[in-house]
Scaffold this active site. Structure first.
Site, PDB file in Angstrom:
ATOM      1  N   HIS A   1      18.174  62.452 130.610  1.00  0.00           N
ATOM      2  CA  HIS A   1      17.475  61.091 131.910  1.00  0.00           C
ATOM      3  C   HIS A   1      17.445  60.298 131.247  1.00  0.00           C
ATOM      4  O   HIS A   1      17.833  59.619 131.134  1.00  0.00           O
ATOM      5  CB  HIS A   1      17.294  61.606 132.907  1.00  0.00           C
ATOM      6  CG  HIS A   1      17.506  62.723 133.443  1.00  0.00           C
ATOM      7  ND1 HIS A   1      18.333  62.418 134.429  1.00  0.00           N
ATOM      8  CD2 HIS A   1      16.702  63.869 134.239  1.00  0.00           C
ATOM      9  CE1 HIS A   1      18.667  63.975 135.634  1.00  0.00           C
ATOM     10  NE2 HIS A   1      17.751  64.222 135.105  1.00  0.00           N
TER      11      HIS A   1
ATOM     12  N   HIS B   1      16.141  68.472 129.309  1.00  0.00           N
ATOM     13  CA  HIS B   1      16.837  67.702 130.595  1.00  0.00           C
ATOM     14  C   HIS B   1      16.019  66.074 130.931  1.00  0.00           C
ATOM     15  O   HIS B   1      17.300  65.982 131.330  1.00  0.00           O
ATOM     16  CB  HIS B   1      16.243  68.979 132.052  1.00  0.00           C
ATOM     17  CG  HIS B   1      17.102  68.844 133.134  1.00  0.00           C
ATOM     18  ND1 HIS B   1      18.081  69.467 134.173  1.00  0.00           N
ATOM     19  CD2 HIS B   1      16.174  66.974 133.968  1.00  0.00           C
ATOM     20  CE1 HIS B   1      17.804  67.870 135.166  1.00  0.00           C
ATOM     21  NE2 HIS B   1      17.352  67.294 135.076  1.00  0.00           N
ATOM     22  N   GLU B   2      15.166  66.417 131.014  1.00  0.00           N
ATOM     23  CA  GLU B   2      14.027  65.098 130.955  1.00  0.00           C
ATOM     24  C   GLU B   2      15.097  63.798 129.782  1.00  0.00           C
ATOM     25  O   GLU B   2      14.765  63.189 130.139  1.00  0.00           O
ATOM     26  CB  GLU B   2      12.765  64.666 131.487  1.00  0.00           C
ATOM     27  CG  GLU B   2      12.648  65.976 132.428  1.00  0.00           C
ATOM     28  CD  GLU B   2      12.980  66.133 133.953  1.00  0.00           C
ATOM     29  OE1 GLU B   2      13.680  63.889 133.261  1.00  0.00           O
ATOM     30  OE2 GLU B   2      13.341  66.553 134.445  1.00  0.00           O
TER      31      GLU B   2
END
Length: 149
Positions: free
Chosen positions: A55, A51-52
């Site tokens: 980003h 997920h990160e």
């Protein structure tokens, strides 16, 4: 990340205890934090890191990404929720959300709203309007993958 032209700093991914109730986060110029006191099993660690990383990838590929801009933040959250496996049926079931059809998009919307409304620059109304405005483009943007996993 480096294939996309993104430089990674030393210790780009760190496991540290966190004061806030969160699994992890990405900070521009510093990297990814996994909250060791809130993430207990390898599957959760892998999901948080994925997920990160989305980003971080978004931050790298969009030279003008502004995390204070609700639409920019919403777009990255939509992509991260959709592409990281956050909203896999199994995870949703374990969270107590039981829906056979349409669970993934509902989950991405719910989790994106939760994150964007935590942004001090985005009210709930601004977050919802931003998410709706960018939904189609961002949900269908699967880079750096060929398709959504």
């Amino acid at each position: 990340m480096e294939k996309a032209g993104c430089k990674l700093v030393d210790n780009f991914i760190k496991a540290v205890p966190c004061n806030r109730q969160m699994s992890g986060g990405y900070v521009r110029g510093e990297g990814i934090v996994v909250c060791s006191n809130h993430v207990n099993i390898q599957d959760e660690v892998s999901q948080v890191v994925t997920h990160e990383l989305i980003h971080a990838y978004d931050d790298c590929r969009a030279a003008n990404l502004d995390w204070a801009n609700c639409a920019h933040h919403a777009c990255s959250e939509i992509r991260a929720g959709h592409l990281s496996g956050d909203c896999h049926f199994k995870r949703e079931l374990l969270r107590g959300f039981m829906k056979i059809r349409g669970h993934e998009q509902d989950c991405v919307r719910r989790r994106s709203m939760k994150s964007v409304t935590a942004n001090p620059y985005c009210s709930e109304i601004a977050a919802k309007e931003a998410m709706e405005a960018v939904w189609d483009v961002c949900y269908n943007d699967t880079k750096p993958f060929d398709r959504a996993p």
